[in-house]
Design a protein around this motif. Structure first.
Motif, PDB file in Angstrom:
ATOM      1  N   UNK A  63       7.227   5.326  -5.196  1.00  0.00           N
ATOM      2  CA  UNK A  63       5.769   5.467  -5.163  1.00  0.00           C
ATOM      3  C   UNK A  63       5.115   4.137  -4.808  1.00  0.00           C
ATOM      4  N   UNK A  64       5.573   3.076  -5.432  1.00  0.00           N
ATOM      5  CA  UNK A  64       5.014   1.754  -5.170  1.00  0.00           C
ATOM      6  C   UNK A  64       5.223   1.352  -3.715  1.00  0.00           C
ATOM      7  N   UNK A  65       6.414   1.651  -3.193  1.00  0.00           N
ATOM      8  CA  UNK A  65       6.707   1.324  -1.800  1.00  0.00           C
ATOM      9  C   UNK A  65       5.810   2.114  -0.866  1.00  0.00           C
ATOM     10  N   UNK A  66       5.638   3.406  -1.144  1.00  0.00           N
ATOM     11  CA  UNK A  66       4.785   4.250  -0.308  1.00  0.00           C
ATOM     12  C   UNK A  66       3.346   3.747  -0.337  1.00  0.00           C
ATOM     13  N   UNK A  67       2.857   3.372  -1.512  1.00  0.00           N
ATOM     14  CA  UNK A  67       1.497   2.866  -1.617  1.00  0.00           C
ATOM     15  C   UNK A  67       1.336   1.555  -0.870  1.00  0.00           C
ATOM     16  N   UNK A  68       2.340   0.695  -0.962  1.00  0.00           N
ATOM     17  CA  UNK A  68       2.281  -0.587  -0.266  1.00  0.00           C
ATOM     18  C   UNK A  68       2.232  -0.379   1.238  1.00  0.00           C
ATOM     19  N   UNK A  69       3.079   0.522   1.743  1.00  0.00           N
ATOM     20  CA  UNK A  69       3.081   0.804   3.176  1.00  0.00           C
ATOM     21  C   UNK A  69       1.754   1.404   3.602  1.00  0.00           C
ATOM     22  N   UNK A  70       1.218   2.319   2.782  1.00  0.00           N
ATOM     23  CA  UNK A  70      -0.061   2.952   3.107  1.00  0.00           C
ATOM     24  C   UNK A  70      -1.172   1.918   3.158  1.00  0.00           C
TER      25      UNK A  70
ATOM     26  N   UNK B 296      -0.919  -1.388   3.586  1.00  0.00           N
ATOM     27  CA  UNK B 296      -0.772  -2.351   4.673  1.00  0.00           C
ATOM     28  C   UNK B 296      -1.146  -1.709   6.006  1.00  0.00           C
ATOM     29  N   UNK B 297      -0.798  -0.418   6.171  1.00  0.00           N
ATOM     30  CA  UNK B 297      -1.152   0.266   7.421  1.00  0.00           C
ATOM     31  C   UNK B 297      -2.667   0.436   7.499  1.00  0.00           C
ATOM     32  N   UNK B 298      -3.299   0.751   6.372  1.00  0.00           N
ATOM     33  CA  UNK B 298      -4.755   0.926   6.350  1.00  0.00           C
ATOM     34  C   UNK B 298      -5.449  -0.393   6.671  1.00  0.00           C
ATOM     35  N   UNK B 299      -4.970  -1.487   6.087  1.00  0.00           N
ATOM     36  CA  UNK B 299      -5.559  -2.791   6.354  1.00  0.00           C
ATOM     37  C   UNK B 299      -5.410  -3.151   7.814  1.00  0.00           C
ATOM     38  N   UNK B 300      -4.256  -2.843   8.397  1.00  0.00           N
ATOM     39  CA  UNK B 300      -4.034  -3.147   9.805  1.00  0.00           C
ATOM     40  C   UNK B 300      -5.014  -2.379  10.676  1.00  0.00           C
TER      41      UNK B 300
END
Length: 33
Positions: A9-16, A18-22
């Motif tokens: 869950x933490x990994x998925x949130x981190x990826x989400x 970072x992608x949103x920030x990008x």
């Protein structure tokens, strides 16, 4: 049934996030140029 671990869950949130920030950064740069 597959259950996500808290690490998954933490990994998925981190990826989400970072992608949103990008995407936000790309939109900001595109709007300013």
């Amino acid at each position: 049934m597959y259950t996500m671990t808290s690490k998954s869950v933490a990994t998925a949130l981190t990826l989400y996030r970072s992608r949103t920030l990008t995407l936000e950064q790309a939109a900001t740069v595109g709007g300013c140029s």
